[in-house]
Structures are given as structure tokens and as C-alpha cells.
Scaffold this active site. Structure first.
Site, PDB file in Angstrom:
ATOM      1  N   CYS A  21      -4.658   2.418  -3.741  1.00 55.03           N
ATOM      2  CA  CYS A  21      -3.424   2.906  -3.092  1.00 55.03           C
ATOM      3  C   CYS A  21      -2.267   1.949  -3.309  1.00 55.03           C
ATOM      4  O   CYS A  21      -1.421   1.781  -2.421  1.00 55.03           O
ATOM      5  CB  CYS A  21      -3.611   3.139  -1.598  1.00 55.03           C
ATOM      6  SG  CYS A  21      -4.833   4.362  -1.216  1.00 55.03           S
ATOM      7  N   HIS A  31       0.870  -1.180   0.000  1.00 55.40           N
ATOM      8  CA  HIS A  31       0.000   0.000   0.000  1.00 55.40           C
ATOM      9  C   HIS A  31       0.909   1.233   0.000  1.00 55.40           C
ATOM     10  O   HIS A  31       2.009   1.187   0.549  1.00 55.40           O
ATOM     11  CB  HIS A  31      -0.810  -0.058   1.303  1.00 55.40           C
ATOM     12  CG  HIS A  31      -1.903   0.955   1.446  1.00 55.40           C
ATOM     13  ND1 HIS A  31      -1.655   2.269   1.752  1.00 55.40           N
ATOM     14  CD2 HIS A  31      -3.253   0.835   1.368  1.00 55.40           C
ATOM     15  CE1 HIS A  31      -2.814   2.908   1.853  1.00 55.40           C
ATOM     16  NE2 HIS A  31      -3.800   2.064   1.621  1.00 55.40           N
ATOM     17  N   GLN A  90      -4.619  -5.165   6.676  1.00 53.05           N
ATOM     18  CA  GLN A  90      -5.634  -6.048   6.061  1.00 53.05           C
ATOM     19  C   GLN A  90      -5.707  -7.402   6.750  1.00 53.05           C
ATOM     20  O   GLN A  90      -6.577  -8.208   6.443  1.00 53.05           O
ATOM     21  CB  GLN A  90      -5.319  -6.280   4.578  1.00 53.05           C
ATOM     22  CG  GLN A  90      -5.532  -5.078   3.701  1.00 53.05           C
ATOM     23  CD  GLN A  90      -6.971  -4.638   3.617  1.00 53.05           C
ATOM     24  OE1 GLN A  90      -7.899  -5.440   3.731  1.00 53.05           O
ATOM     25  NE2 GLN A  90      -7.179  -3.351   3.413  1.00 53.05           N
ATOM     26  N   LYS A 145     -10.691  -0.930  10.209  1.00 47.79           N
ATOM     27  CA  LYS A 145     -10.910  -2.058   9.300  1.00 47.79           C
ATOM     28  C   LYS A 145     -11.303  -3.317  10.065  1.00 47.79           C
ATOM     29  O   LYS A 145     -11.519  -4.370   9.474  1.00 47.79           O
ATOM     30  CB  LYS A 145      -9.657  -2.311   8.462  1.00 47.79           C
ATOM     31  CG  LYS A 145      -9.385  -1.164   7.479  1.00 47.79           C
ATOM     32  CD  LYS A 145      -8.161  -1.369   6.628  1.00 47.79           C
ATOM     33  CE  LYS A 145      -7.964  -0.155   5.729  1.00 47.79           C
ATOM     34  NZ  LYS A 145      -6.713  -0.218   4.958  1.00 47.79           N
ATOM     35  N   ASP A 152       2.994  -4.627   7.993  1.00 46.06           N
ATOM     36  CA  ASP A 152       1.787  -3.820   7.854  1.00 46.06           C
ATOM     37  C   ASP A 152       0.609  -4.789   7.941  1.00 46.06           C
ATOM     38  O   ASP A 152       0.335  -5.531   6.992  1.00 46.06           O
ATOM     39  CB  ASP A 152       1.836  -3.087   6.511  1.00 46.06           C
ATOM     40  CG  ASP A 152       0.516  -2.420   6.150  1.00 46.06           C
ATOM     41  OD1 ASP A 152      -0.475  -2.613   6.882  1.00 46.06           O
ATOM     42  OD2 ASP A 152       0.483  -1.715   5.124  1.00 46.06           O
TER      43      ASP A 152
HETATM   44  C1  LIG Z   1      -5.753   0.585   4.711  1.00 44.67           C
HETATM   45  C2  LIG Z   1      -4.335   0.189   4.630  1.00 44.67           C
HETATM   46  C3  LIG Z   1      -3.314   1.023   5.074  1.00 44.67           C
HETATM   47  C4  LIG Z   1      -3.564   2.406   5.599  1.00 44.67           C
HETATM   48  O1  LIG Z   1      -4.402   2.393   6.709  1.00 44.67           O
HETATM   49  P1  LIG Z   1      -4.966   3.772   7.303  1.00 44.67           P
HETATM   50  O2  LIG Z   1      -6.050   3.332   8.210  1.00 44.67           O
HETATM   51  O3  LIG Z   1      -5.468   4.559   6.124  1.00 44.67           O
HETATM   52  O4  LIG Z   1      -3.830   4.439   7.985  1.00 44.67           O
HETATM   53  C5  LIG Z   1      -2.022   0.555   5.008  1.00 44.67           C
HETATM   54  N1  LIG Z   1      -1.743  -0.653   4.513  1.00 44.67           N
HETATM   55  C6  LIG Z   1      -2.692  -1.494   4.072  1.00 44.67           C
HETATM   56  C7  LIG Z   1      -2.310  -2.844   3.559  1.00 44.67           C
HETATM   57  C8  LIG Z   1      -4.019  -1.087   4.105  1.00 44.67           C
HETATM   58  O5  LIG Z   1      -4.967  -1.904   3.652  1.00 44.67           O
END
Ligand SMILES: *Cc1c(COP(=O)(O)O)cnc(C)c1O
Length: 404
Positions: free
Chosen positions: A362, A121, A201, A224, A198
């Protein structure tokens, strides 16, 4: 087995109509919907215990502080962190990643290398690029294959004693691919590199165990995973959080301030300057309790059924291609139809009540890899149903007829 109708009744937004049609919400990868008990918990905080934390001796301040710290403890347990002070409240994944890259600005030197993956992302690309610009370090990228899987031999070849940080997402937001993070972490550690995962997801679908993974940092967002927007967590190993400088200066993060010198507070407060999103932090704990009451094994099993069903039904459509055909996947289907722009399909099916995301998600480098402007992404949650998938497939077929 999950009682999906009972679960759906807990999410008030799911009974809404959009454009006169029952809402089919398949944009869970962008943000999840919230159950009534999460919404209620936010209201209850403001009605009953609203006060600033860690400051006053008065009763409400203590109640708010206790609730905030109870929530930190819930997160600690949930991700199996060794210490509660390794759990930092943030405003989301993006903030957590920037906290880490800012810290590494005082550690990296010219010639050092940072490895990211081609599945990231933008939130997990741009901060590292900025860090490399600032420090003279070099950014390297793990390539992927046509199935959207990271090429592990190529990763092995990138690793060296120059590698200082490796960062990948646990699950790709654009394709749904689950990355072999445990293997990546072990390999990075073998050359002495730190690893940030990260998990934005991953946390809606699974319960990460940060000690088992042995990652140095794990960042995710509350919104999320059925929690409020503007909440998130950065897990960091104690030794790393002690090594990194604070991200922001301000109240709450100090031990002592004089104009000559300030000493910083102990963990976690060193990284929690200013008044945080107190209500949000508390309610994130409520959201985690809720997900655990549904049960991550149940969630995974049911979401896998949805993924299989959606994949099979969508592939009935002529000219439809799915991106991210690797074996290990979460409940995300990213697709396109020959000769039709994803935006056009998305707009038509929105009129039929179906919410999907269209565009680059993104993750522009992934779109560049496949030579496409974007995809249509349907991302499923445990509150979705096969009937909703049928409605989406019918709507996509209708859109295809109208557009060709
Ligand atoms: C949504 C997402 C982000 C960013 O999350 P925010 O809540 O906008 O800070 C980063 N990495 C992944 C894989 C995402 O799906």
C-alpha cells in the site's frame, strides 16, 4: 529480559502448522496475532455484559458503558492525552484519517497547501488527494533519499504560510524507517499548520506521547497492536475537535434533533455516531494492558536484536538488497533478490510455513522511487525468535536456488 517461550505460549495461533510446517509469522506489519487473554476478553464481553452503551438505564447497559469508558481512559493514559474526550474510538487508522480530511473540507481554500511525505501508506495519501480535489488546495510531497529517509531540508523549503496541514507516518510500513516526527511537528507549527501523525506502525513498537510530540491528530489501529480488527483510535487536540464538523450524522452524536436544526453532542460523542464496535473498543484496552505488561522498553530492545540479526543474516544471501537502510528503524526488513520477482519468493517460502508480505505494501510511490514492482517484507514482533529468522533465511536461500 523477556521469556519468549512463555510469551509465545500465550498466542494460540503460533503453535499452528501451515502447509505441514510450523508457522513462522513475519507479517506483523499487516496485522499482529492476538494473545489468548484478548480473545477471552471479547468472548467474556458477549457472555456477560453485552448491551448497547449510553442509552439504557438498565444495569447491563451501564456495565457496558462503564467498560467502554474505562477503555477510553486506558487509551488516554497510554498516549498521554490531556483529556479523555480527545480520544475518539474509530474502526481503524483509515477511518481516523478520513474523519480529519472530511473536517478540513470546510476549512481549506484554493491556494492552501497540504504536505504529505513520500513514505506514506495509501491511507494517508488518497484521503488528502480527495480533500485537495474538493477544496482546490495543492498537495506537496516531502521527498526521500536512497536510504528511505525524509529529506528535511526539502521539507523546510516546502513550508510556507500557505501550508495548512502536514501529515507523515510515525514509522513507515513499507521500509520500517522511524521519521523525525517531533521535529516535523515543531516546524509545521512554526508556520501555523496542523499536523496529523499516522501512528499505525508505531503503536506496536512504542508508546506515543501526544502531548510531548504536540501533534494535533494521531491515528492508529487496534489490530496491529494485539487488539481486535475493526478498532482504532483518533486522538485530536480539543481545540481542533471542536473546530471540525462531525464526520457522520446519526444516533449518539446529537444533543437535540428537530427537522429545522440539530445540535451536536459534546466531545467525544460528536464524532461517534451510531452503535460502535463496543466489544472491540473494550478489548482494545485489554490489548494495551497486555502490551504494557510485556513492557515497551523490553519490546523495543528485543525487536532491535531481531532486526539486527535478520539484517545480518539476510545480507549473507548473494544478490539480496535491503530497502530502507536509514539508521533509525523499527523491526521491519524489506528486501529483494536480483532477478527474482518478490511474489515468487513469497509463494515458495509460504509452502515452507513462512508468512511474509510481498508487493507494494500500500505504498506504491515508494516502489516507483526504487523502480521495483514490490519487495518481500518481513516484519517482526516481540513473539518472534532468531530461530524463526534462521528458518526464513534458509527458506529464501532454497527459493533462490529453485528460481535461478
Ligand atoms: C496499516 C496501516 C494503515 C491503515 O490501517 P487500517 O487498519 O487498514 O485502517 C495506515 N497507515 C500505515 C502506516 C499502516 O501501516
Amino acid at each position: 529480559m523477556l521469556d519468549i517461550q512463555k510469551i509465545r505460549a500465550e498466542f494460540p495461533i503460533l503453535s499452528q502448522k501451515v502447509n505441514g510446517k510450523p508457522l513462522v509469522y513475519f507479517d506483523n506489519g499487516a496485522t499482529s496475532q492476538k494473545p489468548q487473554l484478548v480473545i477471552d476478553a471479547e468472548v467474556k464481553y458477549y457472555q456477560e455484559i453485552n448491551a448497547n452503551i449510553h442509552r439504557g438505564v438498565h444495569t447491563l447497559s451501564q456495565l457496558a458503558t462503564d467498560a467502554y469508558e474505562v477503555s477510553r481512559g486506558k487509551v488516554q493514559q497510554h498516549i498521554n492525552a490531556k483529556f479523555a474526550h480527545e480520544v475518539l474510538f474509530t474502526s481503524g487508522t483509515t477511518f481516523g484519517i478520513n474523519l480529519v480530511t472530511n473536517g478540513f473540507a470546510s476549512i481549506l481554500k484554493p491556494g492552501d497547501e497540504v504536505i504529505v511525505s513520500s513514505l506514506e501508506h495509501h491511507s494517508n495519501i488518497v484521503p488528502w488527494q480527495m480533500l485537495c480535489e474538493k477544496t482546490g488546495a495543492t498537495l506537496k510531497v516531502i521527498p526521500m533519499n536512497e536510504d528511505g529517509e525524509l529529506m528535511m531540508e526539502a521539507f523546510d523549503a516546502l513550508l510556507s504560510e500557505k501550508t495548512k496541514v502536514v501529515t507523515v507516518n510515525h514509522i513507515s510500513n513499507a521500509l520500517g524507517i522511524i521519521n523525525p516526527v517531533k521535529d516535523i511537528i515543531a516546524k509545521a507549527h512554526a508556520v501555523g499548520a496542523a499536523v496529523l501523525i499516522d501512528g499505525a506502525q508505531a503503536v506496536p513498537h512504542l508508546k506515543p506521547d501526544v502531548q510531548d510530540l504536540d501533534c494535533d491528530f494521531y491515528a492508529f489501529s487496534g489490530h496491529k497492536m494485539c487488539g481486535p480488527t475493526g478498532t482504532g483510535i483518533l486522538y485530536g487536540k480539543e481545540e481542533w475537535l471542536n473546530k471540525l464538523p462531525p464526520y457522520q450524522g446519526g444516533g449518539e452524536m446529537i444533543k437535540e434533533v428537530t427537522f429545522e436544526k440539530t445540535t451536536y453532542a459534546d466531545l467525544p460523542h460528536k464524532f461517534e455516531a451510531g452503535t460502535p464496535n463496543i466489544a472491540g473498543g473494550i478489548v482494545l484496552g485489554t490489548a494495551i494492558d497486555y502490551l504494557n505488561s510485556v513492557g515497551f522498553e523490553n519490546i523495543q530492545q528485543y525487536e532491535n536484536e531481531l532486526l539486527e540479526y535478520a539484517t545480518k543474516r539476510l545480507l549473507e544471501i548473494e544478490g539480496l538488497r535491503i530497502y530502507g537502510t536509514g539508521k533509525n528503524k523499527a523491526s521491519v526488513v524489506s528486501f529483494n533478490i536480483d532477478g527474482i520477482h518478490p511474489y515468487d519468493i513469497g509463494s515458495i517460502i509460504d509452502k515452507l510455513g513462512i508468512a511474509v508480505r510481498t508487493g507494494h505494501h500500500c505504498a506504491q510511490p515508494i516502489m516507483t522511487f526504487f523502480c521495483i514492482p514490490g519487495t518481500i517484507r518481513a516484519s517482526f514482533s516481540f513473539y518472534n525468535t532468531k530461530e524463526e529468522i534462521d528458518q526464513m533465511v534458509d527458506a529464501v536461500k532454497k527459493a533462490q536456488t529453485m528460481l535461478s
